[in-house]
Enzyme design. Structure first.
Site, mmCIF file in Angstrom:
data_model
loop_
_atom_site.group_PDB
_atom_site.id
_atom_site.type_symbol
_atom_site.label_atom_id
_atom_site.label_comp_id
_atom_site.label_asym_id
_atom_site.label_seq_id
_atom_site.Cartn_x
_atom_site.Cartn_y
_atom_site.Cartn_z
ATOM 1 N N ARG A 6 54.073 12.668 69.569
ATOM 2 C CA ARG A 6 55.251 12.010 69.002
ATOM 3 C C ARG A 6 56.509 12.753 69.416
ATOM 4 N NH1 ARG A 6 55.954 8.827 64.790
ATOM 5 N NH2 ARG A 6 57.935 8.750 65.874
ATOM 6 N N ARG A 62 60.682 5.033 83.632
ATOM 7 C CA ARG A 62 60.217 4.533 84.939
ATOM 8 C C ARG A 62 61.076 5.076 86.076
ATOM 9 N NH1 ARG A 62 60.484 -0.286 83.498
ATOM 10 N NH2 ARG A 62 58.408 -0.336 82.604
ATOM 11 N N CYS A 74 58.693 -1.540 74.241
ATOM 12 C CA CYS A 74 59.842 -1.152 73.427
ATOM 13 C C CYS A 74 59.921 -2.065 72.208
ATOM 14 C CB CYS A 74 61.132 -1.273 74.229
ATOM 15 S SG CYS A 74 61.191 -0.241 75.699
ATOM 16 N N GLU A 77 62.761 -0.460 65.509
ATOM 17 C CA GLU A 77 62.245 0.279 64.354
ATOM 18 C C GLU A 77 62.499 -0.540 63.081
ATOM 19 O OE1 GLU A 77 60.382 3.556 62.654
ATOM 20 O OE2 GLU A 77 60.823 3.354 64.784
ATOM 21 N N ARG A 89 62.563 6.782 68.983
ATOM 22 C CA ARG A 89 61.265 7.403 68.733
ATOM 23 C C ARG A 89 60.304 7.026 69.854
ATOM 24 N NH1 ARG A 89 63.281 5.865 63.624
ATOM 25 N NH2 ARG A 89 63.042 7.423 61.989
ATOM 26 N N TYR A 107 60.934 16.815 68.107
ATOM 27 C CA TYR A 107 61.990 16.144 67.348
ATOM 28 C C TYR A 107 63.293 16.877 67.616
ATOM 29 C CZ TYR A 107 58.365 13.486 65.088
ATOM 30 O OH TYR A 107 57.324 12.614 64.862
ATOM 31 N N ARG A 115 60.887 15.659 60.617
ATOM 32 C CA ARG A 115 59.682 16.484 60.552
ATOM 33 C C ARG A 115 60.047 17.959 60.358
ATOM 34 N NH1 ARG A 115 54.695 14.758 62.443
ATOM 35 N NH2 ARG A 115 54.080 16.691 61.412
#
Length: 119
Positions: A6, A62, A74, A77, A89, A107, A115
């Site tokens: 992540r 890419r 994609c 959120e 994210r 993060y 986090r």
């Protein structure tokens, strides 16, 4: 073994250049910290908060990082009240021998608040 890594970063402005900079920065850190080669990547998911809509972040994975053969998607959120704004994210799914507890989730900037246990 398949593992997920992540990553998240806040973006300064809803612009192509700022989304590009943030995407490349966090992906490079995810790859470097976990010693991942592009050939190990199974697929990648990107999400952005609704205030970020200038460009798809997969474009820069890419073009700038050679994710040419990596399947990517994609998404927007969920718009949760009082959630972190201007946030990109990533979930990078990789083939690796790294143990689950050794994966380094990344993060950056304001996203570090998501986090605090990883500091």
């Amino acid at each position: 073994m398949i593992r997920a890594i992540r990553g998240a970063i806040t973006v300064d402005n809803n612009s192509v250049d700022d989304i590009k900079t943030a995407t490349v920065e966090v992906l490079k850190e995810m790859l470097e910290q976990n010693k991942i080669d592009i050939s190990q990547i199974s697929h990648c998911f990107f999400t952005m908060t609704k205030d970020l809509n200038a460009v798809y972040p997969a474009k820069f994975a890419r073009e700038e990082l050679n994710f040419k053969n990596v399947p990517m998607m994609c998404y927007q959120e969920l718009d949760i009240e009082n959630s972190l704004k201007m946030c990109l994210r990533i979930m990078l799914v990789v083939n690796t021998d790294i143990e689950q507890d050794k994966i380094k989730h990344i993060y950056l900037k304001g996203a570090a608040t998501l986090r605090p246990d990883l500091k």
